[in-house]
Design an enzyme around this catalytic site. Structure first.
Site, PDB file in Angstrom:
ATOM      1  N   ASP A 249       0.742  -1.265  -0.001  1.00 15.72           N
ATOM      2  CA  ASP A 249      -0.061   0.024   0.123  1.00 15.72           C
ATOM      3  C   ASP A 249       0.924   1.320  -0.080  1.00 15.72           C
ATOM      4  O   ASP A 249       1.876   1.335   0.518  1.00 15.72           O
ATOM      5  CB  ASP A 249      -0.824  -0.076   1.198  1.00 15.72           C
ATOM      6  CG  ASP A 249      -1.686  -1.250   1.500  1.00 15.72           C
ATOM      7  OD1 ASP A 249      -1.281  -2.294   1.135  1.00 15.72           O
ATOM      8  OD2 ASP A 249      -2.842  -0.944   1.962  1.00 15.72           O
ATOM      9  N   HIS A 251      -1.357   4.346  -0.736  1.00 14.09           N
ATOM     10  CA  HIS A 251      -2.121   5.373  -0.104  1.00 14.09           C
ATOM     11  C   HIS A 251      -1.916   6.711  -0.272  1.00 14.09           C
ATOM     12  O   HIS A 251      -2.065   7.632   0.637  1.00 14.09           O
ATOM     13  CB  HIS A 251      -2.492   5.009   1.348  1.00 14.09           C
ATOM     14  CG  HIS A 251      -3.501   3.839   1.416  1.00 14.09           C
ATOM     15  ND1 HIS A 251      -4.633   3.697   1.456  1.00 14.09           N
ATOM     16  CD2 HIS A 251      -3.088   2.786   2.327  1.00 14.09           C
ATOM     17  CE1 HIS A 251      -5.128   2.667   1.765  1.00 14.09           C
ATOM     18  NE2 HIS A 251      -4.354   1.857   1.994  1.00 14.09           N
ATOM     19  N   ASP A 278      -4.126  -0.414  -3.450  1.00 11.66           N
ATOM     20  CA  ASP A 278      -4.326   0.717  -2.235  1.00 11.66           C
ATOM     21  C   ASP A 278      -3.283   1.673  -2.547  1.00 11.66           C
ATOM     22  O   ASP A 278      -2.751   2.256  -1.674  1.00 11.66           O
ATOM     23  CB  ASP A 278      -4.095  -0.040  -0.815  1.00 11.66           C
ATOM     24  CG  ASP A 278      -5.729  -0.345  -0.377  1.00 11.66           C
ATOM     25  OD1 ASP A 278      -6.315  -0.851  -1.344  1.00 11.66           O
ATOM     26  OD2 ASP A 278      -5.726  -0.569   0.856  1.00 11.66           O
ATOM     27  N   ASP A 281      -6.536   6.914  -1.892  1.00  9.42           N
ATOM     28  CA  ASP A 281      -7.239   7.036  -0.572  1.00  9.42           C
ATOM     29  C   ASP A 281      -6.174   7.279   0.590  1.00  9.42           C
ATOM     30  O   ASP A 281      -5.102   7.142   0.746  1.00  9.42           O
ATOM     31  CB  ASP A 281      -8.221   5.655  -0.240  1.00  9.42           C
ATOM     32  CG  ASP A 281      -9.560   5.785  -1.023  1.00  9.42           C
ATOM     33  OD1 ASP A 281     -10.054   7.088  -1.593  1.00  9.42           O
ATOM     34  OD2 ASP A 281     -10.138   4.998  -1.084  1.00  9.42           O
ATOM     35  N   ARG A 282      -6.772   8.129   1.538  1.00 12.92           N
ATOM     36  CA  ARG A 282      -6.072   8.417   2.924  1.00 12.92           C
ATOM     37  C   ARG A 282      -5.142   9.430   2.541  1.00 12.92           C
ATOM     38  O   ARG A 282      -5.308  10.513   2.856  1.00 12.92           O
ATOM     39  CB  ARG A 282      -5.495   7.160   3.385  1.00 12.92           C
ATOM     40  CG  ARG A 282      -6.377   5.818   3.916  1.00 12.92           C
ATOM     41  CD  ARG A 282      -6.915   6.262   5.087  1.00 12.92           C
ATOM     42  NE  ARG A 282      -7.437   5.276   5.987  1.00 12.92           N
ATOM     43  CZ  ARG A 282      -8.044   5.099   6.859  1.00 12.92           C
ATOM     44  NH1 ARG A 282      -8.653   6.293   7.476  1.00 12.92           N
ATOM     45  NH2 ARG A 282      -8.568   3.942   7.631  1.00 12.92           N
ATOM     46  N   ASN A 310      -8.441  -3.279  -2.081  1.00 12.63           N
ATOM     47  CA  ASN A 310      -9.771  -2.868  -1.988  1.00 12.63           C
ATOM     48  C   ASN A 310     -10.002  -1.588  -1.903  1.00 12.63           C
ATOM     49  O   ASN A 310     -11.370  -1.122  -2.010  1.00 12.63           O
ATOM     50  CB  ASN A 310      -9.952  -3.441  -0.393  1.00 12.63           C
ATOM     51  CG  ASN A 310      -9.353  -2.797   0.559  1.00 12.63           C
ATOM     52  OD1 ASN A 310      -8.092  -2.719   0.472  1.00 12.63           O
ATOM     53  ND2 ASN A 310      -9.960  -2.216   1.666  1.00 12.63           N
ATOM     54  N   HIS A 311      -9.310  -0.694  -1.892  1.00  7.49           N
ATOM     55  CA  HIS A 311      -9.499   0.518  -2.009  1.00  7.49           C
ATOM     56  C   HIS A 311      -9.649   1.281  -3.491  1.00  7.49           C
ATOM     57  O   HIS A 311      -9.971   2.458  -3.718  1.00  7.49           O
ATOM     58  CB  HIS A 311      -8.441   1.813  -1.292  1.00  7.49           C
ATOM     59  CG  HIS A 311      -8.777   1.814   0.038  1.00  7.49           C
ATOM     60  ND1 HIS A 311      -9.325   2.652   0.641  1.00  7.49           N
ATOM     61  CD2 HIS A 311      -8.423   0.987   1.222  1.00  7.49           C
ATOM     62  CE1 HIS A 311      -9.479   2.630   1.867  1.00  7.49           C
ATOM     63  NE2 HIS A 311      -8.891   1.353   2.276  1.00  7.49           N
ATOM     64  N   HIS A 359      -3.503  -8.514  -2.969  1.00 11.67           N
ATOM     65  CA  HIS A 359      -3.439  -7.466  -1.996  1.00 11.67           C
ATOM     66  C   HIS A 359      -4.011  -7.818  -0.635  1.00 11.67           C
ATOM     67  O   HIS A 359      -3.544  -7.457   0.450  1.00 11.67           O
ATOM     68  CB  HIS A 359      -4.570  -6.183  -2.403  1.00 11.67           C
ATOM     69  CG  HIS A 359      -4.766  -5.228  -1.460  1.00 11.67           C
ATOM     70  ND1 HIS A 359      -3.952  -4.138  -1.168  1.00 11.67           N
ATOM     71  CD2 HIS A 359      -5.702  -4.966  -0.762  1.00 11.67           C
ATOM     72  CE1 HIS A 359      -3.935  -3.479  -0.373  1.00 11.67           C
ATOM     73  NE2 HIS A 359      -5.257  -3.723   0.040  1.00 11.67           N
ATOM     74  N   ARG A 407     -12.729  -6.984   9.608  1.00  7.09           N
ATOM     75  CA  ARG A 407     -13.095  -5.858   8.852  1.00  7.09           C
ATOM     76  C   ARG A 407     -14.777  -6.165   8.523  1.00  7.09           C
ATOM     77  O   ARG A 407     -15.240  -4.809   8.187  1.00  7.09           O
ATOM     78  CB  ARG A 407     -12.362  -5.851   7.527  1.00  7.09           C
ATOM     79  CG  ARG A 407     -10.904  -5.708   7.660  1.00  7.09           C
ATOM     80  CD  ARG A 407     -10.158  -5.694   6.438  1.00  7.09           C
ATOM     81  NE  ARG A 407      -8.647  -5.659   6.538  1.00  7.09           N
ATOM     82  CZ  ARG A 407      -7.931  -4.819   6.676  1.00  7.09           C
ATOM     83  NH1 ARG A 407      -8.501  -3.742   6.401  1.00  7.09           N
ATOM     84  NH2 ARG A 407      -6.581  -5.173   6.527  1.00  7.09           N
ATOM     85  N   HIS A 434      -2.270  -4.857   2.445  1.00  5.05           N
ATOM     86  CA  HIS A 434      -3.524  -4.555   3.263  1.00  5.05           C
ATOM     87  C   HIS A 434      -3.515  -4.254   4.640  1.00  5.05           C
ATOM     88  O   HIS A 434      -4.565  -3.738   4.958  1.00  5.05           O
ATOM     89  CB  HIS A 434      -4.430  -5.972   3.054  1.00  5.05           C
ATOM     90  CG  HIS A 434      -5.778  -5.746   3.199  1.00  5.05           C
ATOM     91  ND1 HIS A 434      -6.483  -4.736   2.686  1.00  5.05           N
ATOM     92  CD2 HIS A 434      -6.601  -6.543   3.860  1.00  5.05           C
ATOM     93  CE1 HIS A 434      -7.774  -5.112   3.093  1.00  5.05           C
ATOM     94  NE2 HIS A 434      -7.707  -6.161   3.534  1.00  5.05           N
TER      95      HIS A 434
END
Length: 513
Positions: A249, A251, A278, A281-282, A310-311, A359, A407, A434
């Site tokens: 990730d 991000h 990922d 995002d963030r 997943n993002h 991921h 989750r 992840h």
């Protein structure tokens, strides 16, 4: 629930107070651990459960947060914080109707609560969109125009951003279909020199590309992704002097991404990169990261690869900032193009027929094979169950077998699941991402599974290292950061400075997790 002695109650309060201190330090894993110790001593205190629910929210463990909120409310039906956190947990689990009910209850008690108000607005927006989809054909049949494959370049020519642009110039080719209708675009002169100038003269100066450039880059990259298999196969066995680097990730942490290339080398014919999902995002430079990665894919289609995380999905992008950032810096249409290009991304990669990279985690079905993964129709938003979703969402656990996911999506899978899958498919290891790992890379499941996370000091708060795994046949370094494989180099790196822009700076959601 048993009676609690005065000494146990006092000790539990100490653990709770220490947990609160770690919440302030944004060390949410340690906070959850301390709240758990408080609960072990006194499981009758609603606050202990609602506080641990907050820590789980911050860790994206939405199911665990929901469970704690349920217990907190059972112990104290007037615990408004527990209702609030349960509403946010429902948002994370994409159950917007239940979230709406909890948030409305919170606002009855606290009408001016800004976080609850914003979260309620997000819920109502999602509910309206779902109603619209059902009204025009149902969830499964709903579809929209594919803007990547129908892009008309001249529709951007009147934009003032194009006339004002002073950065490096790109040339495009308008593609058409058999009916002579617009069918996307190709960037004709994308080069490493353009990428360097884009980074240095545009992005690092706080500027944006013209929308026409962004649209063409996304359209071109989307076509390259669509041409790849659901499980991409990479190899450097015949060229052992070359390197395949696997990153986790990132991000939207653009400055740390640049540091990866600065520290470990740029993409080239002798150095391939795989970023394992990922990448948006963030962080508040998700657009810059995505456009850099897509540009690298255009220049180095056989040496730069992206797995889907997943993002890379609509729901996550609405909650965690990428949609709002993209709309702020570019437009809603550009976001929709990115969203559709995410559906084209491969779900996994196989390196040297030894290392499977995805991921999230392994499929829960013990009969699922590599060939089954190859046969997944990935060109859609992630479903709510099955191997497609599990590749993006599942996590390893220390115990055997399958367990519930903290989750709320996917499963927690044990070392026996990993060993069985590797044995069945004649593989050596699984690489996945992840989850934050404080050391950047962590060997798990008796060394058969490796988690790599490449966003150091995640969200400017976690203090973790970033990690990277280099696949280098015969040139590995045993013992390096727990490495037990002679074909791997395992390295870590620290975060670098970036402009004073907070994570999710462009987000209008403000959900508080």
């Amino acid at each position: 629930m048993s009676s609690v002695s005065a000494s146990d109650h006092a000790k539990a309060l100490e653990f709770k107070d220490k947990g609160n201190q770690y919440i302030k330090k944004q060390d949410f894993a340690k906070a959850a651990e301390l709240y758990s110790k408080a609960i072990e001593l006194d499981d009758s205190n609603s606050i202990f459960f609602s506080n641990r629910a907050l820590a789980h929210l911050k860790l994206d463990n939405f199911q665990s947060s929901l469970n704690d909120c349920e217990r907190a409310i059972e112990l104290d039906p007037k615990n408004i914080k527990a209702y609030h956190r349960r509403g946010l947990a429902y948002v994370g689990l994409m159950n917007f109707k239940k979230a709406k009910g909890d948030l409305q209850l919170v606002l009855k008690a606290k009408p001016t609560d800004a976080t609850a108000n914003r979260a309620l607005q997000v819920c109502e927006k999602f509910i309206r969109e779902e109603r619209f989809k059902k009204a025009i054909g149902g969830d499964d049949t709903y579809s929209s125009v594919n803007y990547c494959q129908s892009l008309r370049l001249d529709s951007y020519d009147a934009n003032t951003d194009l006339a004002k642009y002073e950065g490096p110039i790109l040339e495009f080719e308008q593609l058409t279909n058999e009916k002579n209708e617009p069918a996307g675009a190709t960037v004709k002169n994308m080069t490493q020199e353009f990428i360097s100038a884009m980074v240095n003269d545009v992005f690092l100066k706080g500027k944006n590309l013209p929308k026409k450039y962004a649209a063409a880059i996304v359209s071109h990259a989307d076509r390259l992704f669509r041409d790849e298999s659901t499980v991409v196969e990479l190899s450097n066995i015949k060229t052992p002097a070359s390197t395949i680097s696997v990153c986790g990730d990132t991000h939207g942490q653009f400055y740390d991404v640049l540091n990866i290339f600065r520290k470990f080398g740029k993409v080239s014919s002798g150095h391939s990169y795989l970023f394992n999902g990922d990448f948006v995002d963030r962080g508040s430079w998700s657009c810059e990261v995505a456009l850099l990665f897509y540009s690298l894919k255009i220049v180095y289609p056989h040496h730069f690869f992206l797995n889907r995380g997943n993002h890379e999905s609509n729901n996550m992008n609405k909650i965690y900032g990428f949609e709002d950032e993209c709309k702020y810096k570019y437009s809603q249409r550009i976001f929709e193009m990115f969203s559709q290009s995410f559906e084209s991304l491969p779900l996994a990669s196989l390196i040297n027929e030894d290392y499977l990279v995805m991921h999230g985690g392994l499929p829960s079905d013990p009969q699922c094979s590599l060939q089954d993964l190859r046969n997944i129709n990935r060109f859609a938003q992630s479903p709510k169950d099955g191997p497609f979703m599990e590749l993006l969402w599942s996590d390893p656990q220390e115990s055997k077998g399958l367990g519930p996911s903290q989750r709320g999506l996917g499963f927690a899978f044990g070392y026996d699941i990993t060993e069985q899958f590797l044995r069945k498919n004649k593989l050596r290891k699984v690489f996945r991402s992840h989850e934050v790992r404080m050391g950047g890379v962590k060997f798990e499941h008796n060394g058969k599974l490796v988690t790599v996370f490449s966003a150091p000091n995640y969200c400017d708060s976690q203090g973790n290292l970033g990690g990277i795994i280099h696949v280098v046949p015969g040139r590995g370094k045993l013992g390096q950061n727990e490495n037990d494989d002679e074909d791997l180099l395992v390295e870590t790196f620290e975060a670098v400075e970036h402009p004073p822009v907070k994570p999710m700076a462009y987000s209008n959601g403000g959900l508080g997790f």
